[in-house]
Structures are given as C-alpha cells and as structure tokens.
Design a protein around this motif. Structure first.
Motif, PDB file in Angstrom:
ATOM      1  N   CYS A 272      -8.126   6.097   2.330  1.00 45.17           N
ATOM      2  CA  CYS A 272      -6.818   6.417   1.180  1.00 45.17           C
ATOM      3  C   CYS A 272      -7.117   5.667  -0.248  1.00 45.17           C
ATOM      4  O   CYS A 272      -7.375   4.267  -0.281  1.00 45.17           O
ATOM      5  CB  CYS A 272      -5.494   5.467   1.847  1.00 45.17           C
ATOM      6  SG  CYS A 272      -3.945   5.802   1.130  1.00 45.17           S
ATOM      7  N   VAL A 273      -6.776   6.571  -1.030  1.00 47.92           N
ATOM      8  CA  VAL A 273      -7.403   5.824  -2.074  1.00 47.92           C
ATOM      9  C   VAL A 273      -5.834   5.500  -3.105  1.00 47.92           C
ATOM     10  O   VAL A 273      -5.795   5.513  -4.015  1.00 47.92           O
ATOM     11  CB  VAL A 273      -7.791   6.387  -3.454  1.00 47.92           C
ATOM     12  CG1 VAL A 273      -9.236   6.762  -2.547  1.00 47.92           C
ATOM     13  CG2 VAL A 273      -8.218   7.611  -3.893  1.00 47.92           C
ATOM     14  N   ASN A 274      -4.459   5.264  -2.648  1.00 45.45           N
ATOM     15  CA  ASN A 274      -3.870   5.207  -2.964  1.00 45.45           C
ATOM     16  C   ASN A 274      -3.463   6.157  -4.131  1.00 45.45           C
ATOM     17  O   ASN A 274      -2.627   5.173  -4.853  1.00 45.45           O
ATOM     18  CB  ASN A 274      -3.718   3.454  -3.318  1.00 45.45           C
ATOM     19  CG  ASN A 274      -3.495   2.418  -1.959  1.00 45.45           C
ATOM     20  OD1 ASN A 274      -2.382   1.940  -1.977  1.00 45.45           O
ATOM     21  ND2 ASN A 274      -3.207   3.226  -0.881  1.00 45.45           N
ATOM     22  N   CYS A 275      -3.945   7.210  -4.178  1.00 45.07           N
ATOM     23  CA  CYS A 275      -3.386   8.380  -5.302  1.00 45.07           C
ATOM     24  C   CYS A 275      -2.055   8.176  -5.518  1.00 45.07           C
ATOM     25  O   CYS A 275      -1.558   9.570  -6.362  1.00 45.07           O
ATOM     26  CB  CYS A 275      -4.098   9.500  -5.772  1.00 45.07           C
ATOM     27  SG  CYS A 275      -3.552  10.464  -3.768  1.00 45.07           S
ATOM     28  N   THR A 276      -0.577   8.109  -4.563  1.00 45.77           N
ATOM     29  CA  THR A 276       0.776   8.801  -5.203  1.00 45.77           C
ATOM     30  C   THR A 276       0.955   9.906  -4.542  1.00 45.77           C
ATOM     31  O   THR A 276       2.182  10.508  -4.248  1.00 45.77           O
ATOM     32  CB  THR A 276       0.918   7.555  -6.276  1.00 45.77           C
ATOM     33  OG1 THR A 276       0.709   8.428  -7.037  1.00 45.77           O
ATOM     34  CG2 THR A 276       0.985   6.184  -6.557  1.00 45.77           C
ATOM     35  N   ALA A 277      -0.211  10.979  -4.311  1.00 46.01           N
ATOM     36  CA  ALA A 277      -0.105  11.885  -4.622  1.00 46.01           C
ATOM     37  C   ALA A 277       0.979  12.361  -3.203  1.00 46.01           C
ATOM     38  O   ALA A 277       2.190  13.551  -3.548  1.00 46.01           O
ATOM     39  CB  ALA A 277      -1.722  13.139  -3.899  1.00 46.01           C
ATOM     40  N   CYS A 278       0.722  11.579  -1.682  1.00 45.35           N
ATOM     41  CA  CYS A 278       2.015  12.026  -0.935  1.00 45.35           C
ATOM     42  C   CYS A 278       3.144  11.755  -0.622  1.00 45.35           C
ATOM     43  O   CYS A 278       3.641  12.488  -1.147  1.00 45.35           O
ATOM     44  CB  CYS A 278       0.944  11.501   0.570  1.00 45.35           C
ATOM     45  SG  CYS A 278       0.365   9.905   0.365  1.00 45.35           S
ATOM     46  N   ILE A 279       2.991  10.232  -2.102  1.00 41.70           N
ATOM     47  CA  ILE A 279       4.418  10.209  -1.966  1.00 41.70           C
ATOM     48  C   ILE A 279       5.503  10.969  -2.951  1.00 41.70           C
ATOM     49  O   ILE A 279       6.723  11.014  -2.390  1.00 41.70           O
ATOM     50  CB  ILE A 279       4.696   8.439  -2.497  1.00 41.70           C
ATOM     51  CG1 ILE A 279       3.733   7.788  -2.394  1.00 41.70           C
ATOM     52  CG2 ILE A 279       5.916   8.050  -3.367  1.00 41.70           C
ATOM     53  CD1 ILE A 279       3.476   6.074  -3.261  1.00 41.70           C
TER      54      ILE A 279
ATOM     55  N   CYS B 120      -3.123  15.650   0.017  1.00 41.96           N
ATOM     56  CA  CYS B 120      -4.184  14.624  -0.603  1.00 41.96           C
ATOM     57  C   CYS B 120      -5.903  15.034  -0.817  1.00 41.96           C
ATOM     58  O   CYS B 120      -6.015  15.142  -0.091  1.00 41.96           O
ATOM     59  CB  CYS B 120      -4.265  14.277   0.889  1.00 41.96           C
ATOM     60  SG  CYS B 120      -5.343  12.514   1.684  1.00 41.96           S
ATOM     61  N   PRO B 121      -6.421  14.152  -1.241  1.00 40.68           N
ATOM     62  CA  PRO B 121      -8.136  14.396  -2.289  1.00 40.68           C
ATOM     63  C   PRO B 121      -8.172  13.967  -0.933  1.00 40.68           C
ATOM     64  O   PRO B 121     -10.191  14.216  -1.031  1.00 40.68           O
ATOM     65  CB  PRO B 121      -7.824  13.824  -3.320  1.00 40.68           C
ATOM     66  CG  PRO B 121      -6.769  12.516  -3.373  1.00 40.68           C
ATOM     67  CD  PRO B 121      -5.163  12.946  -2.520  1.00 40.68           C
ATOM     68  N   THR B 122      -8.350  12.931   0.196  1.00 43.78           N
ATOM     69  CA  THR B 122      -9.302  13.003   0.482  1.00 43.78           C
ATOM     70  C   THR B 122      -9.005  13.539   2.473  1.00 43.78           C
ATOM     71  O   THR B 122      -9.595  12.883   3.450  1.00 43.78           O
ATOM     72  CB  THR B 122      -9.551  11.424   1.354  1.00 43.78           C
ATOM     73  OG1 THR B 122      -7.820  10.617   0.681  1.00 43.78           O
ATOM     74  CG2 THR B 122      -9.700  10.573  -0.775  1.00 43.78           C
ATOM     75  N   GLY B 123      -7.934  13.963   2.373  1.00 45.39           N
ATOM     76  CA  GLY B 123      -7.549  14.936   3.389  1.00 45.39           C
ATOM     77  C   GLY B 123      -6.876  14.537   4.089  1.00 45.39           C
ATOM     78  O   GLY B 123      -7.650  14.730   5.288  1.00 45.39           O
ATOM     79  N   ILE B 124      -6.858  13.256   4.379  1.00 45.09           N
ATOM     80  CA  ILE B 124      -6.210  12.467   5.532  1.00 45.09           C
ATOM     81  C   ILE B 124      -4.585  12.965   6.149  1.00 45.09           C
ATOM     82  O   ILE B 124      -3.619  12.929   5.254  1.00 45.09           O
ATOM     83  CB  ILE B 124      -6.324  11.116   5.697  1.00 45.09           C
ATOM     84  CG1 ILE B 124      -5.545  10.135   4.442  1.00 45.09           C
ATOM     85  CG2 ILE B 124      -7.585  10.779   5.623  1.00 45.09           C
ATOM     86  CD1 ILE B 124      -5.860   8.299   4.161  1.00 45.09           C
ATOM     87  N   ASP B 125      -3.946  12.637   6.930  1.00 44.53           N
ATOM     88  CA  ASP B 125      -2.889  12.068   7.697  1.00 44.53           C
ATOM     89  C   ASP B 125      -1.958  10.851   7.171  1.00 44.53           C
ATOM     90  O   ASP B 125      -2.481  10.016   8.069  1.00 44.53           O
ATOM     91  CB  ASP B 125      -2.294  12.525   8.970  1.00 44.53           C
ATOM     92  CG  ASP B 125      -0.538  12.938   9.157  1.00 44.53           C
ATOM     93  OD1 ASP B 125      -0.428  12.306   8.241  1.00 44.53           O
ATOM     94  OD2 ASP B 125      -0.917  13.722   9.969  1.00 44.53           O
TER      95      ASP B 125
ATOM     96  N   ASN C  64       0.498  -0.980   0.269  1.00 48.96           N
ATOM     97  CA  ASN C  64       0.048  -0.031   0.261  1.00 48.96           C
ATOM     98  C   ASN C  64       0.668   1.030   0.247  1.00 48.96           C
ATOM     99  O   ASN C  64       2.159   1.306   0.142  1.00 48.96           O
ATOM    100  CB  ASN C  64      -1.450  -0.118   1.407  1.00 48.96           C
ATOM    101  CG  ASN C  64      -1.629  -0.102   1.116  1.00 48.96           C
ATOM    102  OD1 ASN C  64      -2.781   0.285   0.282  1.00 48.96           O
ATOM    103  ND2 ASN C  64      -2.740  -1.807   1.696  1.00 48.96           N
ATOM    104  N   VAL C  65       0.274   2.404  -0.078  1.00 47.79           N
ATOM    105  CA  VAL C  65       0.895   3.578  -0.225  1.00 47.79           C
ATOM    106  C   VAL C  65       1.501   3.228   1.626  1.00 47.79           C
ATOM    107  O   VAL C  65       0.202   3.914   2.361  1.00 47.79           O
ATOM    108  CB  VAL C  65       0.137   4.827  -0.648  1.00 47.79           C
ATOM    109  CG1 VAL C  65       0.975   5.993   0.111  1.00 47.79           C
ATOM    110  CG2 VAL C  65       0.552   4.492  -2.143  1.00 47.79           C
ATOM    111  N   MET C  66       2.687   3.457   1.819  1.00 42.38           N
ATOM    112  CA  MET C  66       2.572   3.697   3.444  1.00 42.38           C
ATOM    113  C   MET C  66       3.497   4.676   3.610  1.00 42.38           C
ATOM    114  O   MET C  66       5.166   5.257   3.170  1.00 42.38           O
ATOM    115  CB  MET C  66       3.613   1.896   3.586  1.00 42.38           C
ATOM    116  CG  MET C  66       2.514   1.379   3.595  1.00 42.38           C
ATOM    117  SD  MET C  66       0.905   0.836   4.952  1.00 42.38           S
ATOM    118  CE  MET C  66       2.264   0.484   6.333  1.00 42.38           C
TER     119      MET C  66
HETATM  120  S1  SF4 Z   1      -2.398   7.712  -1.120  1.00 41.74           S
HETATM  121 FE1  SF4 Z   1      -3.193   9.896  -1.809  1.00 41.74          FE
HETATM  122  S2  SF4 Z   1      -5.177   9.047  -0.748  1.00 41.74           S
HETATM  123 FE2  SF4 Z   1      -3.647   7.893   0.252  1.00 41.74          FE
HETATM  124  S3  SF4 Z   1      -2.762   9.342   1.614  1.00 41.74           S
HETATM  125 FE3  SF4 Z   1      -1.314   9.795  -0.013  1.00 41.74          FE
HETATM  126  S4  SF4 Z   1      -2.180  11.610  -1.136  1.00 41.74           S
HETATM  127 FE4  SF4 Z   1      -3.801  10.602   0.821  1.00 41.74          FE
END
Ligand code: SF4
Ligand code: SF4
Length: 474
Positions: free
Chosen positions: A296-303, A282-287, A245-247
């Motif tokens: 988390c929709v695993n959009c990778t934006a945080c990566i 984060c498009p869902t606003g989470i940390d 997952n995105v971790m």
């Molecule tokens: S992968 Fe996307 S949805 Fe998940 S925490 Fe990162 S930015 Fe948010």
C-alpha cells in the motif's frame, strides 16, 4: 504491521502469501486500476502540479550564476539550497543524510507513508502523468483490458503507437531533468545542442536515464514500489499500531455483505457492502480490507472510491480513512509515543551538531605537509631550507588571492614556481614552497613554525609545522 483478515475460513495472514501483481504461475498480473475521483484525488492532483513545477524549474534556478541545487555525484560536488559541499565536506553530507533519514523515520512512525502517496516522484509521475495519459488514450480499466486482450486492429496499433510515443517523449524529458540535477542545466544544454560525439558520456547518460524511465513508467510501474524501493520494504519495522495510515475500519465495516442481502436481511450488517471498488481502484492491486500491507503506497484512491459508495448507500463516509490501528480498535490516537519522543530527541541532537559544524566550516582551507623523504637542504650561500607541499581549497564562488607568511624570526618563505597564488572559484590548488633560514641562526634541530595564510589580505588559517636543520651546520 497490524492486521485483520476477517474471513473465518482463511488463515488471517494468508493474503500475504501472494502478490496481487504476480500470478500463481509466476507471471505478471497486470494491474488495471479503475479511474478514481474524489476529495483526496483532487488535492493530490493540485499538489502534484505544484511539485512537478518545482521539480522541473529546479535546475533552472540559479543564484549569482550558479545552480541552487546540484547533485554531481560524478565529481562529488554538491550544491544544496545554494550551499556548496566539497569532497572535503563529506562529514557534513553524512550528517545531512542522517538528519534526512531520521526525519523520514520519525515522519513515517507518526504519519505512515504520506510521502509515498502525495510527494514521491515515482507516484507523482506514475499516477499523475503517465496514468492520466493512459486513461486519455486507452480509456478506463475495462477498456484497457479489452484493448490489451484483443487482436491487433488499426485502432489498437494507433492507440498503442500514440501512447508509446507520448511516454517516450515524457521519459526523455525526465531523463534530461535528472541529468540537469546531476551535471547542471548548462551542461545538458550543451549536450543537446552539440553533436553527440562532443559529449559522448553525457549523451549516453541521457539515453540511459530516459530508457530507465520509459521502462519504469510503461512496464515496471507498481513493482518499483513493491520490489525495489527500500523505503517501502522498511515499512514493516517503521510502522506500529499508533502510526496513521490508510486503514479500513473493520469494526464498522464487518461483517461485510452485498447490499441486496443486507436489504433482504439475510446477512448480518456491517457498513462494507463488498462492492470491491476499493480493490478495483488500487494501483498496486491489493485489498485494503485485509489490513495494512507493504504494497500500500497510501495513494488514498480507495478512500475516495469507498466514500463515493458510502454516499450512494447513505452511510457515513470514512469507512476507509487515515487512521491508526489503535484508533480503530480502541477508539483513541496516541501521537507522542516513546518511539516518537526518542526519534525527535535524536533528530534535535543531529540538527544541533550539523548547525555547529556548518557554523565552524571554513570557505577557504589550507593543508601543509613536509615534502616526503626530505629533511633539509644546505645551500651554498650559508642558508638552510626545508621543502613543503601546500594544498589550498577555495569553496567560495569568488577568486581568491592567497599569501603565506612565516611568523618565525629570520625565516622566509620561498615559493616554488608561480608566486601568484590565485585560486579560481570552487577550485583546489596544489603547490610547493621552501622555508629558508640562515644556518648560523639555527638554534634547535627541530623548530616549531607558524605559517599564516591570508586571502585578499584577510587571515584565514594559522598552520603549525616544523623546520628541521642541524644546529651550527653539523
Ligand atoms: S491507499 Fe492506494 S495503494 Fe493503498 S490500498 Fe488504497 S488504493 Fe491501494
Ligand atoms: S469500497 Fe467500501 S464498501 Fe466497497 S468493498 Fe471497499 S470497503 Fe467495502
């Protein structure tokens, strides 16, 4: 789902008590994700172009004049990759759905929500179409916030008007696209080119779908993934400590602290400089630093956001990355777990069963039943007859001329009505016929009869029925 909340003053699971997109008073907390750029975003964009092209071209692809994909739930007629499925093929569709679900489960157990971030139409349209248009018209997150909270100036009216118009047009386009998959592109063209009254149901369908998409992409947004999507809500049972997952690598990142404190050595040094950029994009606003979360929709934006920060502060990238809980905690990744093996075995069984069902599937089908409530008819010419119903289904894409022959000695077939049974492509036919025999030839009260059905001279079915008549005319 595995998780860490490293702040010792907090309940480790307290972040689950609230949704980032819902305020304490229950009202919507509008998420303004900051624009992101980076390695993953670039390749997600390229892939989105490819997937959107396939999605929009899909209804136009025809093979021998028929759609390659059609999901006509109204008439229960489906064409999947050129293969037509009738209501009589429901068992095949159920198998296909089971295979799809088991595949999705297996894929999720191993690779987490890769589908959501890279290929789900909701994410594709939201992040790669509507969000980009929003950035273009209203600017980045802060400018959008300022615009929304500010008074209705000429600039705001112009920008909002333009955005709603463009969103409306794209929603109309998506509404037509969905209808094209449901009823076929030819039907949609007819609805569009003829007066609404000529296809009222279709016209209303187009408006309803377009309205739904406008609502989802302009207002509902991330709520579709968090609140509505059943796949998202299943993550809690599908993911385990070996799922990728995105971790956030909390082993490396904690204890977090701002870089100025780290530089002044008044704070212990983890690699996370607590800049908050991963939350802002984060498009869902989470940390994500709280751990794996259903939102988390695993959009990778945080990566991408964190990698950019790590490069700036001269630390290795990958503080947030694709990883499993075990690979972070224990430093190893196990892919072929017992669960994965079990799902793989089940998937192979289902695929094998589906292939054997497809291989034995008939393109032409006939069903013969005795006419209800009747036994036999004694005729004035010394013959006796039984009446039957016949149902024929032509699943092919060519017309079929069907004949029926009785294999019983001295028994003739007498068709009721039009004797020319020509089945148009993809149609069902219902008819009646008599089996007729000389009364004096009846030797048993119930005789088994084989009826051979042929199409274009080629036998496609041999159906056994019975013929009832009194022996010797009694
Ligand atoms: S992968 Fe996307 S949805 Fe998940 S925490 Fe990162 S930015 Fe948010
Ligand atoms: S972007 Fe990276 S460094 Fe900044 S808060 Fe998030 S995890 Fe920490």
């Amino acid at each position: 789902m595995a998780k860490k909340n490293i702040n010792p003053n907090l309940n480790p699971e307290s972040f689950r008590d609230a949704l980032a997109s819902v305020r304490k008073d229950g009202k919507r907390n509008w998420v303004y994700p900051k624009k992101v750029k980076g390695f993953f975003y670039k390749y997600r964009t390229y892939l989105s172009w490819l997937l959107l092209a396939i999605l929009f071209l899909g209804p136009f692809i025809k093979v021998d004049g028929r759609p390659y994909m059609l999901l006509n739930i109204f008439e229960r007629k489906f064409i999947i990759f050129g293969a037509a499925f009738w209501p009589q093929d429901t068992h095949l569709l159920i198998f296909l759905l089971l295979i799809f679900f088991v595949f999705i489960i297996l894929f999720t157990v191993v690779f987490g929500r890769v589908w959501c971030g890279w290929a789900c139409p909701q994410t594709l349209f939201m992040e790669m179409v509507f969000r980009k248009i929003e950035y273009l018209i209203e600017g980045d997150a802060n400018q959008q916030r300022t615009l929304n909270e500010g008074p209705w100036t000429g600039e705001k009216i112009w920008k909002k008007g333009l955005k709603i118009s463009v969103f409306g047009l794209i929603s109309l386009l998506i509404g037509h696209l969905v209808m094209a998959y449901l009823i076929g592109i030819d039907q949609v063209i007819q609805i569009v080119t003829q007066p609404p009254t000529a296809h009222l149901a279709g016209f209303i369908g187009l408006l309803v779908f377009s309205g739904i998409f406008m609502f989802v992409f302009s207002w509902f947004r991330e709520q579709a993934c968090i609140v509505v999507c059943p796949y998202g809500r299943l993550q809690g049972v599908l993911l385990d400590d070996n799922s990728i997952n995105v971790m956030y690598n909390y082993v490396r990142g904690e204890p977090r602290s701002p870089i100025r404190k780290q530089a002044a050595e008044i704070a212990p040094k983890g690699d996370c400089i607590d800049c908050g950029l991963c939350v802002q994009v984060c498009p869902t606003g989470i940390d994500i630093r709280n751990g794996t979360q259903m939102e988390c929709v695993n959009c990778t934006a945080c990566i991408d956001a964190c990698d950019e920060v790590m490069i700036k502060v001269d630390r290795p990238v990958g503080l947030i990355r694709y990883a499993s809980e075990n690979s972070i905690k224990q430093g190893f990744q196990k892919l072929f777990t017992g669960r994965v093996k079990g799902y793989t075995f089940l998937l192979m069984l289902l695929v094998a069963a589906f292939i054997s069902l497809i291989a034995t599937r008939e393109d032409l089908e006939g069903t013969i039943t005795r006419f209800p409530g009747m036994t036999y008819q004694a005729r004035p010419d010394g013959k006796v007859s039984n009446l039957y119903n016949i149902t024929l289904i032509n699943k092919t894409f060519e017309p079929q001329s069907v004949t029926i022959v009785s294999m019983a000695d001295g028994m003739e077939v007498e068709i009721v009505g039009d004797t020319n049974w020509v089945l148009e492509p993809q149609t069902k036919f219902e008819g009646r016929f008599f089996l007729v025999k000389e009364q004096s030839d009846v030797k048993v009260p119930q005789e088994k009869v084989h009826l051979v059905l042929s199409a274009e001279g080629v036998e496609f079915d041999d159906i056994e029925t019975n013929f009832m008549a009194p022996v010797g005319g009694k």
